[in-house]
Design an enzyme around this catalytic site. Structure first.
Site, mmCIF file in Angstrom:
data_model
loop_
_atom_site.group_PDB
_atom_site.id
_atom_site.type_symbol
_atom_site.label_atom_id
_atom_site.label_comp_id
_atom_site.label_asym_id
_atom_site.label_seq_id
_atom_site.Cartn_x
_atom_site.Cartn_y
_atom_site.Cartn_z
ATOM 1 N N TYR A 278 -21.824 -53.287 37.536
ATOM 2 C CA TYR A 278 -22.108 -53.823 36.199
ATOM 3 C C TYR A 278 -21.905 -55.332 36.233
ATOM 4 O O TYR A 278 -20.823 -55.809 36.593
ATOM 5 C CB TYR A 278 -21.130 -53.167 35.227
ATOM 6 N N TYR B 265 -16.168 -43.885 28.344
ATOM 7 C CA TYR B 265 -15.483 -44.989 29.024
ATOM 8 C C TYR B 265 -14.720 -45.875 28.048
ATOM 9 O O TYR B 265 -13.530 -46.153 28.223
ATOM 10 C CB TYR B 265 -16.487 -45.834 29.816
ATOM 11 N N HIS B 266 -15.399 -46.324 27.020
ATOM 12 C CA HIS B 266 -14.785 -47.288 26.108
ATOM 13 C C HIS B 266 -13.687 -46.643 25.265
ATOM 14 O O HIS B 266 -12.808 -47.332 24.756
ATOM 15 C CB HIS B 266 -15.867 -47.913 25.222
ATOM 16 N N LYS C 177 -9.513 -61.833 14.926
ATOM 17 C CA LYS C 177 -10.493 -61.664 15.996
ATOM 18 C C LYS C 177 -11.635 -62.626 15.710
ATOM 19 O O LYS C 177 -12.344 -62.484 14.714
ATOM 20 C CB LYS C 177 -11.020 -60.228 16.029
ATOM 21 N N ASP D 178 -16.451 -60.708 19.453
ATOM 22 C CA ASP D 178 -15.642 -59.825 20.294
ATOM 23 C C ASP D 178 -15.071 -58.693 19.444
ATOM 24 O O ASP D 178 -14.187 -58.907 18.627
ATOM 25 C CB ASP D 178 -14.521 -60.648 20.942
ATOM 26 N N HIS E 242 -13.606 -55.897 20.720
ATOM 27 C CA HIS E 242 -12.564 -55.133 21.413
ATOM 28 C C HIS E 242 -11.240 -55.349 20.689
ATOM 29 O O HIS E 242 -10.618 -56.399 20.816
ATOM 30 C CB HIS E 242 -12.444 -55.596 22.866
#
Length: 717
Positions: A81, A235-236, A592, A596, A598
């Protein structure tokens, strides 16, 4: 001569008790974060009656692998990736990797692109080209794949929010290479439900987003038969803090929801289900990860058969890509990450993945360099070429431990999936915030376990190095990339047919108002007319609106886990002293900045600080520096904590500090946390940052330091 060496389990238990100096062997049982008891010994009794046993690779339920010969016939695909800066730079990086043994491409896009903004939009000033490649139009996409024939190369694209313009640009770029749609091979992630749970690169509300997912599945099923229309991603979830049972259950439940959405669109299950693919994280719990992939294949086949009765056995087949964990990488003693990645890669392979990305050791603090990316790629090449791991199919089948663990994971995941089905499916569960809350609770528990040293992380809370390791990091010049992208946008806009463009965008907006049009088909036409990513996204936003999430958070988890920890008790008492002296709690605003999304770190910090006694306010996602400074005006915090995990810290945090000071708030303590290379610390400190906390920071220790910074302010003395 007799060769009878048989002994009973009781014989073993007696011997174990003797070795343990009188303690029972049950004292060795380990309870995992999933709540599964791991025994010190497994035997045939532990697998009696398990429903998943038996079967062969290549045959349903595919637990032992989707292909009969698996790696003995063909090894997994090495699919790294990558993407950064401009399309030109990423293209050069791809071609080098392909020449060095990489087998497929996996494209990382920058956050401006993910969120459907062009590079000249004022909200994305610090994000352009930083955490992936900037793609504003089909011209960028053509450059990204220059001299890479798209009829021969399998391309995976991690895109969810702006999935329509990105997939449309990919199709048109291939078209202008002379490649037909039906020749395209690869995967588009297109997994929007998990974005609302963890990753947050959504654009539109859930119901409208599901319309987009089903339109893409419908279009690709009819016109792109070799292309995977969705990569259903756990995954996340694990990266955001989900334990392996949660990751497994939520991912399978998401998949069932997407199948229903496609069927509601009028498709037959066998028309599209064989092209569904999955994506799992592989962390450091070695055997749990192996068992998880085996359990996933069994669950998918069983539930697809139960709910949808497909006639094609390929509709029951779970094919997956895996990626080693990013959250297991540490800034401290970073070369340990090479070993962690190798261990995780072995788990993915022994679990039967179809393709794999191995993380580079420096990704805890920055994008990988050419040097670190080579080590990551070669980790897979060594496993393929030197270990013999490819010679036998499913080599761990029949292991008492692996089979028992597979059974436990199936049972635990089934319970969560059944609960979700009772609610009405995953869309309803997401709208109610149920998976997100469960994941955030799990993340807080994990952080508490690391901070208390209950969970050992080598180099972080045990066997700490005496000196920091120095290594080069990849630097992307945000201003240069942004200037180049804006220049390219101006050229594009000056050389297109505006009448044809406006007509295509109007058709897209009108198509969004009804369920009769296919939005991917309309987006492809707009891309041909040189509509930008931002223009296509906005044509839909005018109809669908832009989704805004509310922070809810979890409280009490971190504090409960650490309520007997000496360090936690000491800091909590110090904060109580502050409260008693000043008749108020210390106040922290957590923000934040940029695009982004996350938010695991920010949310865990917020939860922990609240449990310690701070008054905590968490700003909404995707703020500009000016918007954050306005929150400082109203909330009047002692501390502003800026979380940055996507490379925009050198632009966004200094701009926020300027805005705060321009408003006359000179006494606010500024702290920063996240993925920030140490070589950037000095520049941030010069800009006015008082403390920086990188990956692996003990939150209780950080809170003690933050309290000290508050008390050192002139107005506190």
């Amino acid at each position: 001569m007799s060769n009878n060496f048989s002994r009973s389990i009781k014989d073993w238990a007696d011997l174990a008790k003797k070795e343990l100096k009188g303690k029972d062997s049950d004292t060795l049982i380990w309870k995992t974060p999933e709540g599964i008891d791991i025994q010190p010994l497994y035997s045939e009794k532990d697998i009696e009656g398990l429903k998943h046993l038996g079967g062969l690779p290549g045959f349903e339920p595919f637990l032992r692998g989707p292909k009969a010969t698996m790696y003995a016939g063909r090894p997994w695909t090495i699919r790294q990736y990558a993407g950064f800066s401009t399309a030109k730079e990423s293209n050069e990086f791809y071609k080098k990797n392909l020449a060095a043994g990489q087998m497929g491409l996996s494209v990382a896009f920058d956050l401006a692109t993910h969120r459907g903004y062009d590079s000249d939009h004022p909200r994305v000033a610090g994000d352009v080209g930083m955490s992936g490649v900037a793609i504003d139009s089909v011209e960028d996409m053509k450059l990204l794949f220059d001299q890479i024939p798209l009829n021969k190369m399998s391309v995976s694209m991690t895109m969810n929010g702006a999935v329509l313009p990105i997939l449309a640009n990919f199709v048109v770029a291939a078209e202008e290479q002379g490649v037909k749609e039906e020749e395209l091979r690869g995967t588009i992630q297109n997994d929007i439900l998990k974005e609302f749970m963890v990753r947050n690169t959504y654009i539109y509300p859930p119901a409208h987003s599901m319309r987009i997912v089903s339109d893409i599945i419908s279009y690709t099923a009819k016109r792109m038969p070799l292309f995977n229309s969705i990569s259903i991603s756990g995954y996340h979830m694990q990266e955001a803090g989900a334990n392996q049972v949660q990751e497994l259950a939520f991912t399978i439940a998401d998949g069932l929801e997407y199948v229903r959405a496609a069927i509601d669109k009028g498709l037959k299950v066998d028309d599209f289900a064989p092209r569904l693919s999955f994506f799992f994280a592989i962390g450091m719990n070695f055997f749990m990860e192996i068992a998880k992939l085996r359990a996933a294949r069994w669950l998918w086949a069983s539930l697809m058969k139960k709910h949808f009765s497909p006639k094609n056995s390929k509709s029951l087949m779970l094919r997956t890509h895996c990626q080693t964990s990013g959250v297991s990488l540490t800034e401290q003693d970073p070369y340990n990450n090479v070993v962690r990645t190798a261990v995780e890669a072995m788990a993915a392979i022994l679990g039967g993945t179809q393709s794999l990305h191995t993380n580079a050791f420096d990704e805890a603090v920055a994008l990988p360099t050419e040097f670190s990316a080579r080590i990551a790629r070669n980790t897979q090449l060594i496993l393929q070429e030197e270990t013999g791991i490819t010679k036998t199919v499913d080599p761990l089948a029949g292991s008492y431990y692996i089979e028992a663990l597979t059974g436990r994971l199936i049972a635990a995941a089934e319970k969560i999936i059944n609960d979700i089905e009772k609610i009405g499916g995953m869309t309803k569960a997401v709208e109610q915030g149920i998976p997100k809350q469960m994941i955030e609770e799990s993340a807080a528990k994990r952080q508490a376990a690391v901070d208390s040293s209950e969970a050992i992380v080598v180099g972080v809370n045990k066997y700490k190095p005496k000196e920091d390791s120095k290594f080069d990091v990849l630097k992307v010049n945000n201003e240069e990339v942004k200037e180049q992208q804006i220049k390219n946008l101006k050229i594009l806009r000056n050389n297109r047919d505006e009448i044809a463009l406006d007509k295509s965008l109007a058709a897209l907006s009108n198509g969004a108002k009804n369920n009769k049009s296919n939005l991917l088909e309309l987006s492809i036409e707009a891309s041909r007319r040189r509509a930008t990513v931002g223009e296509i996204s906005y044509a839909l936003e005018k109809v669908f609106d832009r989704h805004k999430a509310e922070y809810k958070g979890v409280a009490g988890i971190y504090g409960t886990e650490l309520n007997k920890n000496e360090n936690f008790i000491y800091v909590k008492e110090a904060i109580n002293d502050f409260i008693n002296k000043r008749s108020r709690k210390p106040k922290i605003l957590i923000v934040k900045l940029g695009q982004d999304g996350h938010d695991r770190g920010a949310n865990v910090v917020a939860s922990a600080y609240e449990d310690l006694g701070f008054e905590v306010k968490v700003g909404p996602l995707f703020q500009t520096p000016k918007e954050s400074s306005e929150m400082v005006n109203t909330f009047k915090p002692d501390v502003v904590g800026a979380s940055s995990l996507a490379g925009g810290h050198l632009t966004l945090i200094p701009n926020m500090i300027k805005e705060i000071k321009n408003n006359g708030n000179d006494n606010v303590v500024i702290i920063a946390g996240g993925v920030i290379p140490q070589e950037d610390y000095l520049e941030l400190e010069k800009a006015g940052v008082d403390a920086i906390f990188g990956p692996g920071t003990n939150i209780t220790d950080a809170a003690r330091r933050v309290l000290g910074l508050i008390e050192q302010r002139p107005d506190m003395k």
